[in-house]
Scaffold this active site. Sequence first.
Site, PDB file in Angstrom:
ATOM      1  N   THR A  85       0.877  -1.181   0.000  1.00 50.36           N
ATOM      2  CA  THR A  85       0.000   0.000   0.000  1.00 50.36           C
ATOM      3  C   THR A  85       0.912   1.228   0.000  1.00 50.36           C
ATOM      4  O   THR A  85       1.035   1.914   1.010  1.00 50.36           O
ATOM      5  CB  THR A  85      -0.920   0.028   1.242  1.00 50.36           C
ATOM      6  OG1 THR A  85      -0.115  -0.185   2.425  1.00 50.36           O
ATOM      7  CG2 THR A  85      -1.986  -1.035   1.171  1.00 50.36           C
ATOM      8  N   ALA A 256      19.305   9.594  17.647  1.00 50.21           N
ATOM      9  CA  ALA A 256      19.198  10.769  16.778  1.00 50.21           C
ATOM     10  C   ALA A 256      20.138  10.594  15.593  1.00 50.21           C
ATOM     11  O   ALA A 256      21.152   9.911  15.688  1.00 50.21           O
ATOM     12  CB  ALA A 256      19.560  12.017  17.566  1.00 50.21           C
ATOM     13  N   CYS A 264       7.933   1.954   5.179  1.00 50.31           N
ATOM     14  CA  CYS A 264       6.830   1.886   6.146  1.00 50.31           C
ATOM     15  C   CYS A 264       6.607   3.189   6.908  1.00 50.31           C
ATOM     16  O   CYS A 264       5.605   3.859   6.707  1.00 50.31           O
ATOM     17  CB  CYS A 264       7.072   0.751   7.120  1.00 50.31           C
ATOM     18  SG  CYS A 264       7.268  -0.825   6.277  1.00 50.31           S
TER      19      CYS A 264
END
Length: 436
Positions: A85, A256, A264
Site C-alpha cells: 500500500t 538521533a 513503512c
Amino acid sequence: MRISVIGCGYLGVVHAAAMAELGHQVVGIDVDAVKIARLDAGLPTFFEPGLPEILASSIASGRLRFTTDVSAVSEAEVHFVAVGTPQTAGSDAADMTFVDAAFSSLIAHVKPGDLIVGKSTVPVGTAARLAEQIAASAPDVTLAWNPEFLREGFAVQDTIRPDRLVYGVPDGAAGERAARILDEVYAATVAAGTPVIVADYATAELVKVSANAFLATKISFINAMAEIAEATGADVTKLADAIGHDNRIGRRFLNAGVGFGGGCLPKDIRAFSARARELGKGEAIAFLDEMDKINLRRRARVVELVSDALGGDVTGKRVAMLGLAFKPHSDDVRDSPAIDVALRLTEEGAHVVATDPQAIESARLRAPHLTYVSSAEEALRDADAVVLVTEWPEFVALDPVDTAAIVAGRRIVDGRNSLDPAAWRAAGWQYAGLGR
Ligand code: UGA
C-alpha cells in the site's frame, strides 16, 4: 494447514516462507512472472538475513511453491493478502489499487468456509469495506485483519516469534471461528507464549498504524532534541542515554541522526494523517505532520554539515557516502535518507561516491547517475569529506587512523551518531554528528 499468500513482495515472501517453516502447505501468488520464477527456484528477490535458508528448505520439502495463477488459491483454505500500500503519487493517502485488485481476483476463487486474512497496512475502515464486498459475492467466507509488525533485517524472526499477534475479526460465531483458525495457523507461535489480542477490524487496523506512528514520533522527538542540542552545545546522545534509563521512556528508538526512512514509517504516518483528515479528525494527529517535517529537516541538516565541513561550498568536492539502504541489514532504499542526501549533494555540485554492502543495485535503479563503488575503501580514496548515513557494522568499525591515510581531507559527518567522536578527533579528523 493449506495456506495461500497473495502478493510476493517483502511481506508476502517472508510470510509465505515462515508459514511453510511452521509446517503449513503454502502457495505464494503474484502477478510478476519474473519474480515468481526466481522465488520458485528458491532465490530471494531481496536481501533479508535468514530468508534464503527457510525459502530453500521449504521449497525442497515441497511445502512451499510459487505461481502466477491465482486459481491456485482453491488448494488452500486460509488466504493471506500481503500486497503493498505505497503512498499515492501527489497525495499523502495510501494507494489501495493493489489491495483492491488482490481481493477482487481472490474472491472469484474462494470456497465456502474459507478465511481471508488481510496483512497489508491499510487505512482504518478498509476491512469493514472489504468484508461487505465479500459478503455480497462469497457469503460463507470470513475476513480477518492480522497486521504484521516485522522489521526489515529481522523479518523472519519477527514473523515466527512476533511480540504480539493481533486478530481483527467480525462479531459473533464467524469471528470466533476466524480467531480459532488463526490460533491454529500460529499454533507454534502461540504455544511459545506470544500474546494474542483479538479485536474488531478498526482496532486491528489502528494497532498497526498507531504503532508505526509512535515509533516515528519517538525518533522525531529525539531528533527535535538534537536540534535544540545543536543550538545549546548539549549532547543528544548522552541526553538519550539519560532519559532512556527511565523505563517509562526506554532507550530504544532514541537514536538521533539523519532520521527514519524505508517503505513503512514515512508513508504510514502520511497515510494515517490523510485518513484522519477524511474522518474529520485531522487535528487529533496533526502532530504527525510535524514529525514528518522534523524528520525531513534532518536530511537537510546532514547536507548542511557536509557543506560546512567543506567551507560552505561542495562544488567539485569528492564526498564518500557510506551507506545507501534506509537501515543496516537491508538492501531497501525506499525513501532512504541516504539517497536523498546523496542527490541533494550532487545537485549542489559535489561528486558523490557511494557504497553499501547490499543496496548498490537497488540504489542504482532509483539514482542511476550517482557513482557507486563496491567497497568503503574505494569510496574513501581521495575523498574531501566522508558522510556515514547507514550504520552498517563494517562502517562503524572503520579505524580513524587507517581511514585518515586514504582520504584527501579528514572531514567526517556522522549521520547516525554511531562513531566515537573522541577517537576520530584524536586521529586528526574534523568530526560532526547530529546534536552532539
Ligand atoms: C518498521 C517498524 O519498526 C516495524 O515494527 C513495522 O512492522 C514495519 O515498519 C512495517 O510497517 O512493516 P522497518 O521499516 O523495518 O520497521 O524499520 P525500523 O527498524 O522501524 O527503522 C525505520 C527507520 O528509522 C530506519 O531508517 C532507521 O534507521 C530509523 N531509526 C530507527 C532511527 O533513525 N533512529 C532510531 O532510534 C531507530
